[in-house]
Scaffold this active site. Sequence first.
Site, PDB file in Angstrom:
ATOM      1  N   GLY A   1     -18.431  -3.421  -0.258  1.00 62.46           N
ATOM      2  CA  GLY A   1     -18.530  -3.640  -1.699  1.00 62.46           C
ATOM      3  C   GLY A   1     -17.797  -2.595  -2.506  1.00 62.46           C
ATOM      4  O   GLY A   1     -18.246  -2.216  -3.587  1.00 62.46           O
TER       5      GLY A   1
ATOM      6  N   TYR B   1       0.862  -1.185   0.000  1.00 66.79           N
ATOM      7  CA  TYR B   1       0.000   0.000   0.000  1.00 66.79           C
ATOM      8  C   TYR B   1       0.898   1.234   0.000  1.00 66.79           C
ATOM      9  O   TYR B   1       1.448   1.642   1.016  1.00 66.79           O
ATOM     10  CB  TYR B   1      -0.895   0.033   1.237  1.00 66.79           C
TER      11      TYR B   1
END
Length: 282
Positions: free
Chosen positions: A208, A60
């Site tokens: 989601g 990341y």
Amino acid sequence: MVDTVFGLGGDLSVRRLGFGTGGLVGPGYWGPRGDREQARALLRTAVERGVGLIDTADNYGPDLAEELIAEALYPYADGLVIATKGGVVRTGPDEWHVAGRPEQLRAACEASLRRLRVDRIDLYQLHRFDPALPEAEQLGVLGQLRAEGKIRHIGLDSVGADQLAQALETEAVASVQNAFHLMDRSAAPVLALCEAEGIAFLPYYPLGGGALTLDGSAALAAVAAAHGAGPGQIALAWLLHHSPVLCPTPGTGSPVHLAENLDAASIALSPAELALLDALAP
């Protein structure tokens, strides 16, 4: 009220609703996102709000998320669990490749130890199995790192139920990360095995990828309205109710969204509401 605490690895007690650091870096997990001090402040706020599990990865940024964690939180509060991942090398926004050779995994783990300023990583997760190498070989080096005291617990990312069952024959596994949310329960067989074995399931993209906050489902909207909450908060509350091993770590770069996410832990869904929500997924 749903149990909000989980015994990770059998010896680390953490609040089930944690914080993911993907939102602290730029799009495609590449480079910085906004002001560095704002990111550090958000991490400190999360811990002040009671977050006990912070999920990150060496790719990341790359490296940036781990650096921010150490800058903001070191020396770490007692009981704070930092989970990171290795085995993937990022080469650009949304561009990466697996790197699962033993020497690569060892080097990645030791680099994370330095960036996080720790002697041992509480939860070190294999970000992906390298398909070019035997899985037992990759698990073996993680087992060696654990025996050396550099890893406390081993986790796996993006595995099937058969893979997890086979891995358990080689090493003890404390956690799994797979996609799982209100509208995507394709990893239900993995979740069932985690429940049977007492393994934490850290669903990535628990909202989601943001889509659930915009979902047009009448049932979701009705439940949200009944609690004066947003659909994303209800989706997180559903995860906490759905299984005692689910430990979502939603990420954000916004203090407002952080507060909304953490407030989801206090939402108590009724059996009727759960039935409505359970029926949403195909």
